[in-house]
Design an enzyme around this catalytic site. Structure first.
Site, PDB file in Angstrom:
ATOM      1  N   GLU A 152     -12.414 -10.416 -14.242  1.00 13.05           N
ATOM      2  CA  GLU A 152     -11.208  -9.848 -13.133  1.00 13.05           C
ATOM      3  C   GLU A 152     -10.568  -8.734 -13.569  1.00 13.05           C
ATOM      4  O   GLU A 152     -10.255  -8.960 -14.505  1.00 13.05           O
ATOM      5  CB  GLU A 152     -10.788 -11.107 -12.548  1.00 13.05           C
ATOM      6  CG  GLU A 152      -9.722 -11.069 -11.696  1.00 13.05           C
ATOM      7  CD  GLU A 152      -9.858 -11.760 -10.670  1.00 13.05           C
ATOM      8  OE1 GLU A 152     -10.492 -13.155 -10.623  1.00 13.05           O
ATOM      9  OE2 GLU A 152      -8.954 -11.461  -9.778  1.00 13.05           O
TER      10      GLU A 152
ATOM     11  N   ASN B 185      -8.380 -17.310 -12.704  1.00 13.45           N
ATOM     12  CA  ASN B 185      -9.089 -18.366 -11.387  1.00 13.45           C
ATOM     13  C   ASN B 185     -10.861 -18.825 -12.350  1.00 13.45           C
ATOM     14  O   ASN B 185     -11.326 -18.264 -12.182  1.00 13.45           O
ATOM     15  CB  ASN B 185      -9.668 -17.107 -10.801  1.00 13.45           C
ATOM     16  CG  ASN B 185      -8.641 -16.501 -10.269  1.00 13.45           C
ATOM     17  OD1 ASN B 185      -7.564 -16.757  -9.213  1.00 13.45           O
ATOM     18  ND2 ASN B 185      -8.307 -15.522  -9.379  1.00 13.45           N
TER      19      ASN B 185
ATOM     20  N   LYS C 216      -3.506 -21.833 -12.490  1.00 16.57           N
ATOM     21  CA  LYS C 216      -2.773 -20.869 -11.161  1.00 16.57           C
ATOM     22  C   LYS C 216      -3.330 -21.942 -10.749  1.00 16.57           C
ATOM     23  O   LYS C 216      -4.490 -21.993 -10.229  1.00 16.57           O
ATOM     24  CB  LYS C 216      -4.099 -20.014 -11.478  1.00 16.57           C
ATOM     25  CG  LYS C 216      -3.490 -19.250 -10.820  1.00 16.57           C
ATOM     26  CD  LYS C 216      -4.508 -17.818 -10.055  1.00 16.57           C
ATOM     27  CE  LYS C 216      -4.193 -16.935  -9.167  1.00 16.57           C
ATOM     28  NZ  LYS C 216      -5.337 -15.593  -8.774  1.00 16.57           N
TER      29      LYS C 216
ATOM     30  N   GLU D 287      -3.121 -18.047  -4.402  1.00 20.72           N
ATOM     31  CA  GLU D 287      -4.945 -17.244  -3.823  1.00 20.72           C
ATOM     32  C   GLU D 287      -5.962 -18.303  -4.254  1.00 20.72           C
ATOM     33  O   GLU D 287      -6.687 -17.857  -4.371  1.00 20.72           O
ATOM     34  CB  GLU D 287      -4.993 -15.870  -5.061  1.00 20.72           C
ATOM     35  CG  GLU D 287      -3.421 -15.368  -5.151  1.00 20.72           C
ATOM     36  CD  GLU D 287      -3.825 -14.302  -6.038  1.00 20.72           C
ATOM     37  OE1 GLU D 287      -4.278 -14.199  -7.264  1.00 20.72           O
ATOM     38  OE2 GLU D 287      -2.545 -12.942  -5.279  1.00 20.72           O
TER      39      GLU D 287
ATOM     40  N   ARG E 199       7.608 -11.707  -0.332  1.00 20.58           N
ATOM     41  CA  ARG E 199       6.141 -12.668  -0.958  1.00 20.58           C
ATOM     42  C   ARG E 199       7.599 -12.351  -2.412  1.00 20.58           C
ATOM     43  O   ARG E 199       7.021 -13.077  -3.300  1.00 20.58           O
ATOM     44  CB  ARG E 199       5.325 -11.217  -1.236  1.00 20.58           C
ATOM     45  CG  ARG E 199       4.354 -11.766  -2.555  1.00 20.58           C
ATOM     46  CD  ARG E 199       2.932 -10.870  -2.529  1.00 20.58           C
ATOM     47  NE  ARG E 199       2.708 -10.838  -4.181  1.00 20.58           N
ATOM     48  CZ  ARG E 199       1.544 -10.555  -3.828  1.00 20.58           C
ATOM     49  NH1 ARG E 199       0.436 -10.447  -2.823  1.00 20.58           N
ATOM     50  NH2 ARG E 199       0.877 -10.263  -5.094  1.00 20.58           N
TER      51      ARG E 199
ATOM     52  N   LYS F 109       4.802 -14.087 -13.924  1.00 20.24           N
ATOM     53  CA  LYS F 109       5.113 -12.521 -14.178  1.00 20.24           C
ATOM     54  C   LYS F 109       6.499 -11.487 -14.554  1.00 20.24           C
ATOM     55  O   LYS F 109       7.327 -12.175 -13.574  1.00 20.24           O
ATOM     56  CB  LYS F 109       4.215 -11.776 -12.802  1.00 20.24           C
ATOM     57  CG  LYS F 109       3.123 -12.542 -12.648  1.00 20.24           C
ATOM     58  CD  LYS F 109       2.184 -11.486 -11.238  1.00 20.24           C
ATOM     59  CE  LYS F 109       0.870 -11.887 -11.716  1.00 20.24           C
ATOM     60  NZ  LYS F 109       0.037 -11.653 -10.763  1.00 20.24           N
TER      61      LYS F 109
ATOM     62  N   ASP G  54       3.622  -8.230  -8.074  1.00 20.20           N
ATOM     63  CA  ASP G  54       2.916  -8.126  -9.026  1.00 20.20           C
ATOM     64  C   ASP G  54       2.297  -7.062 -10.109  1.00 20.20           C
ATOM     65  O   ASP G  54       1.856  -6.109  -9.233  1.00 20.20           O
ATOM     66  CB  ASP G  54       1.034  -7.958  -7.870  1.00 20.20           C
ATOM     67  CG  ASP G  54       0.639  -8.927  -8.498  1.00 20.20           C
ATOM     68  OD1 ASP G  54       0.309  -8.899  -9.050  1.00 20.20           O
ATOM     69  OD2 ASP G  54      -0.749  -8.938  -7.867  1.00 20.20           O
TER      70      ASP G  54
ATOM     71  N   GLU H 285       5.317 -12.973 -18.595  1.00 18.35           N
ATOM     72  CA  GLU H 285       3.845 -12.002 -18.038  1.00 18.35           C
ATOM     73  C   GLU H 285       3.820 -10.233 -17.783  1.00 18.35           C
ATOM     74  O   GLU H 285       4.411 -10.456 -17.407  1.00 18.35           O
ATOM     75  CB  GLU H 285       2.976 -12.810 -17.071  1.00 18.35           C
ATOM     76  CG  GLU H 285       1.764 -12.919 -17.433  1.00 18.35           C
ATOM     77  CD  GLU H 285       0.475 -13.450 -16.305  1.00 18.35           C
ATOM     78  OE1 GLU H 285       1.130 -15.506 -16.195  1.00 18.35           O
ATOM     79  OE2 GLU H 285      -0.151 -12.935 -15.289  1.00 18.35           O
TER      80      GLU H 285
ATOM     81  N   GLU I 279      -4.768  -3.553 -13.876  1.00 16.45           N
ATOM     82  CA  GLU I 279      -5.198  -2.962 -12.787  1.00 16.45           C
ATOM     83  C   GLU I 279      -4.283  -1.748 -11.962  1.00 16.45           C
ATOM     84  O   GLU I 279      -5.102  -0.751 -11.248  1.00 16.45           O
ATOM     85  CB  GLU I 279      -4.917  -4.715 -11.924  1.00 16.45           C
ATOM     86  CG  GLU I 279      -4.611  -4.901 -11.136  1.00 16.45           C
ATOM     87  CD  GLU I 279      -4.519  -5.793 -10.536  1.00 16.45           C
ATOM     88  OE1 GLU I 279      -4.564  -7.053 -11.233  1.00 16.45           O
ATOM     89  OE2 GLU I 279      -4.951  -6.549  -9.474  1.00 16.45           O
TER      90      GLU I 279
ATOM     91  N   GLU J 286       3.525   7.060 -12.522  1.00 11.93           N
ATOM     92  CA  GLU J 286       5.040   6.520 -11.308  1.00 11.93           C
ATOM     93  C   GLU J 286       4.638   7.712 -10.587  1.00 11.93           C
ATOM     94  O   GLU J 286       5.481   7.611  -9.157  1.00 11.93           O
ATOM     95  CB  GLU J 286       6.207   5.775 -12.119  1.00 11.93           C
ATOM     96  CG  GLU J 286       6.997   5.586 -11.375  1.00 11.93           C
ATOM     97  CD  GLU J 286       8.457   4.642 -11.923  1.00 11.93           C
ATOM     98  OE1 GLU J 286       9.118   5.285 -12.317  1.00 11.93           O
ATOM     99  OE2 GLU J 286       9.163   4.539 -10.933  1.00 11.93           O
TER     100      GLU J 286
HETATM  101  O1  GCW Z   1      -2.546  -9.361  -9.698  1.00  6.92           O
HETATM  102  C1  GCW Z   1      -2.812  -9.979  -8.923  1.00  6.92           C
HETATM  103  C2  GCW Z   1      -4.736  -9.567  -9.090  1.00  6.92           C
HETATM  104  C3  GCW Z   1      -5.383 -10.897  -9.354  1.00  6.92           C
HETATM  105  C4  GCW Z   1      -5.227 -11.800  -9.906  1.00  6.92           C
HETATM  106  C5  GCW Z   1      -3.838 -12.106  -9.619  1.00  6.92           C
HETATM  107  C6  GCW Z   1      -3.321 -13.422 -10.732  1.00  6.92           C
HETATM  108  C7  GCW Z   1      -6.456 -13.720 -11.797  1.00  6.92           C
HETATM  109  O2  GCW Z   1      -5.131  -8.270  -8.248  1.00  6.92           O
HETATM  110  O3  GCW Z   1      -6.941 -10.539  -9.396  1.00  6.92           O
HETATM  111  O4  GCW Z   1      -5.666 -13.039 -10.187  1.00  6.92           O
HETATM  112  O5  GCW Z   1      -2.855 -11.183  -9.672  1.00  6.92           O
HETATM  113  O6  GCW Z   1      -2.320 -13.404 -11.324  1.00  6.92           O
HETATM  114  O7  GCW Z   1      -3.336 -14.488 -10.734  1.00  6.92           O
END
Ligand code: GCW
Length: 699
Positions: free
Chosen positions: A182, A225, A304, A308, A358, A382, A387, A409, A415, A531
């Site tokens: 992923e 996941n 997790k 999600e 969020r 995080k 994100d 994290e 990504e 950026e």
């Molecule tokens: O950034 C998002 C990603 C998901 C990821 C999620 C997470 C593993 O798009 O793909 O899932 O975060 O951190 O759990």
């Protein structure tokens, strides 16, 4: 000029089909051409012996291990407890008689620390535990000839963070949507392929070696996941995890597993996974016992939950502390930890509902639970509230849970930063985050928070690509992550130099100084270049939905994911103030609660994260928001064009395979940057109707 190809991974056979990354054989030239004495025993000392003996075989040095010795060594690597070493200077250091060793304090070196000193023409590495000797040896390699300079300062080295971890989002079975990894941009997984373990210890060992050389000491081998096949790693497929642990153990790396909270149901056949149910507790205790029977040094679980779509304690009316403490209870007798992720938010949001934010979610869920987690729970947060964006404020959770062990994290896998097709050196960003002081100048840094708690974690960016990370320059992110986790105060530019020195060695690289200059020119500011041509002023996202590559300004604007920019004809940005917005600014302690609340004081680069402003709002820079958008997007593309040109000039000076790969990716980066520039500029020109002050072409 033509040059030999950079060293291959399995230097001896020369048959492997992957590149050496950092540490090609030539990196060991200085060490390998000398008399070296290794004193001590243990699995990781055997690793040191193996490394040194291979280097000596290649470069003409000699290795002694244990008495009796007949040696006048240039380098002594010894465990202090192993007893006297046959060299007066080294022995004096061993007995603590080395004068003025900076930072030795009480002399403790810990499980991973070492003393590096030079006395009477001998370089000495002393450690109290085998891991320290291994890290000390890699330090000597890093220094090269400088390790043997008589003015080498005597210093004790210990990691600032005990836990330095990579989380792999690797799937065992190829997932129909997320694939083998992923958010993976470097080919297949090093561990798994098409539903089974790969069982390729040679490459895995090389991976462990790269990680140990930069200081990483933990990995999680599967995606957070957890799908059906992966759930079985905890039980039926545990042997595969044990095999990985076996290969990585000699490099001091402890293996962790992502588990599903629903395991008692999906694996154990119980009717419930309720954390307060006795049967559930017993199931986890038994499953965990079996894990430790197979893997005595198993690190722990990563979870997790309620995020999600992953199962969690909410289904049973319990909270995250109940959930985490359940697993902590099972792990505690064996010394393991549960890493419980704080990435919990409503992913079924309605964009019309302005009260849900969020950014608030992690703090709303977790801050009230401070003090309720068991000692062996690490809440993994995080670094930012949304994100892994290229620009976000630091997560307020990191200032809100003083009685909880927290891990920070970050995302090495790119990504949201160009997916390893764009050059994006992330260390300056991580360094900025780690140096941030959420309570102002007198308070602790994020590095302090991580150091006192669960350490630093990165989502891994490697795969089975010959260059490990797809984009060869993305290796620097992996390397820098380990080094910053060891010492968060290191300078990102200096880390880049280390990586250059260990990767692009004289002998395999023509004109090393040109290579160094080019790498710095391309990489130092590459994240900020990225950026500039993507989402402006901290507003984030604007990526194509699903795969997250390339621009789509409104791609997420009316979806349920909670990542909106609210651009209209008058302005753009998210009002997260207490006065008129979502109140997110109130999750920060002072001074940031005040700084972010104020449109005037808020730093430019985060303005649209915190405020909705008119396009003619004037930034601290003196430019309007709209002009800033135009200027940065034009500038970003020009910077990429310059990068591409710089790289072109290195043709012939580096391994042609690497040169071609980077050149090809820079072409794509340039194409993509133009696409970003044009879509963003046109979008805001059409919304605002305000022309570019410099009359440049906007479509
Ligand atoms: O950034 C998002 C990603 C998901 C990821 C999620 C997470 C593993 O798009 O793909 O899932 O975060 O951190 O759990």
């Amino acid at each position: 000029m033509s040059v030999p190809v950079a060293g291959r991974a399995s230097a001896d056979s020369g048959e492997s089909d992957w590149h050496a990354a950092w540490l090609p054989p030539a990196a060991f030239r200085e060490l390998g051409s000398r008399p070296v004495l290794v004193h001590g025993d243990g699995l990781l000392v055997d690793t040191v012996l193996d490394e040194v003996s291979r280097a000596c075989a290649r470069y003409g040095g000699q290795l002694w291990h244990g008495p009796p010795w007949q040696v006048d060594a240039d380098l002594v690597l010894a465990l202090r407890e192993a007893g006297p070493v046959p060299n007066a200077a080294a022995e004096a250091a061993r007995l603590g008689a080395t004068p003025a060793v900076n930072g030795t304090g009480d002399g403790a070196l810990g499980d991973e620390g070492y003393l590096l000193t030079r006395a009477s023409g001998v370089t000495v590495v002393l450690a109290d535990a085998p891991a320290g000797l291994l890290y000390g040896m890699f330090h000597v390699v890093r220094l090269g000839a400088a390790a043997f300079d008589d003015d080498l300062p005597a210093r004790r080295h210990r990691p600032a963070l005990n836990r330095r971890m990579l989380d792999h989002w690797d799937n065992v079975a190829v997932h129909p949507v997320s694939g083998q990894i992923e958010r993976g941009y470097a080919g297949g997984s090093l561990f798994w392929r098409d539903g089974a373990a790969r069982h390729e210890p040679a490459r895995l060992r090389d991976y462990g070696r790269l990680l140990a050389a930069c200081g990483v000491n933990a990995i999680c081998v599967n995606n957070v996941n957890v799908h059906d096949t992966e759930a079985l790693l905890l039980t039926d497929r545990l042997g595969d995890v044990a095999d990985i642990a076996e290969v990585l153990r000699p490099y001091g790396i402890r293996v962790h597993l992502s588990v599903t909270f629903a395991a008692p149901v999906v694996l154990g056949g119980l009717p419930t996974a309720d954390p307060l149910d006795e049967r559930v507790r017993a199931w986890w205790a038994a499953a965990t016992r079996r894990v430790y029977q197979r893997i005595p040094d198993f690190g722990g679980y990563l979870v997790k939950a309620d995020s999600e779509g992953q199962p969690g304690p909410f289904a049973y009316g319990r909270d995250h502390a109940d959930g985490a403490n359940l697993l902590a209870g099972a792990l505690a007798p064996h010394g393991g930890v549960v890493r419980w992720r704080a990435f919990v938010y409503d992913h079924r949001q309605d964009w019309r509902d302005r009260s849900t934010d969020r950014a608030r979610a992690a703090h709303d869920h977790f801050a009230p639970l401070d003090g309720q987690f068991a000692d062996n729970v690490i809440v993994q947060v995080k670094f930012g509230p949304i994100d892994f964006q290229p620009r976000e404020p630091v997560s307020p959770v990191l200032a809100a849970m003083p009685s909880t062990r927290l891990a920070v994290e970050v995302q090495a896998t790119q990504e949201y930063t160009g997916q390893q097709r764009h050059v994006c050196y992330l260390a300056p960003w991580w360094s900025e985050v780690l140096r941030f002081r959420p309570r102002g100048a007198a308070g602790r840094t994020i590095a302090d928070v991580a150091g006192a708690g669960g350490g630093l974690v990165a989502v891994a960016n490697v795969g089975d690509d010959p260059f490990w990370t797809g984009h060869p320059l993305a290796q620097a992110n992996l390397y820098a992550f380990g080094r910053l986790a060891w010492d968060p105060l290191l300078d990102p530019g200096a880390i880049l130099d280390e990586w250059i020195d260990l990767t692009w060695l004289p002998g395999t690289t023509g004109d090393p100084e040109a290579v160094r200059r080019t790498m710095h020119a391309i990489m130092d500011d590459s994240l900020r270049t990225y950026e500039r041509y993507t989402a402006p002023l901290g507003v984030g996202f604007m990526v194509r939905p699903g795969h997250h590559y390339g621009p789509d300004v409104d791609g997420y604007e009316y979806t349920q994911w909670g990542t909106y920019h609210f651009a209209d004809r008058d302005g753009v940005g998210v009002d997260r103030t207490r006065a008129t917005g979502t109140g997110f600014t109130g999750q920060y302690p002072p001074p940031w609660s005040e700084v972010y609340e104020s449109r005037e004081r808020c730093p430019d680069e985060l303005l649209l994260f915190f405020h909705h402003v008119p396009y003619r709002h004037v930034l601290h820079s003196g430019r309007t928001v709209i002009q800033h958008i135009y200027d940065t997007h034009f500038a970003g593309v020009e910077e990429v064009a310059a990068m591409r040109e710089r790289w072109r000039l290195l043709a012939g000076a580096v391994d042609p395979a690497v040169h071609d790969r980077v050149a090809e990716r820079l072409d794509e980066q340039f194409r993509s940057a133009v696409e970003w520039r044009d879509q963003i500029n046109t979008y805001f020109f059409r919304k605002s109707g305000i022309p570019d002050a410099h009359g440049r072409r906007i479509h």
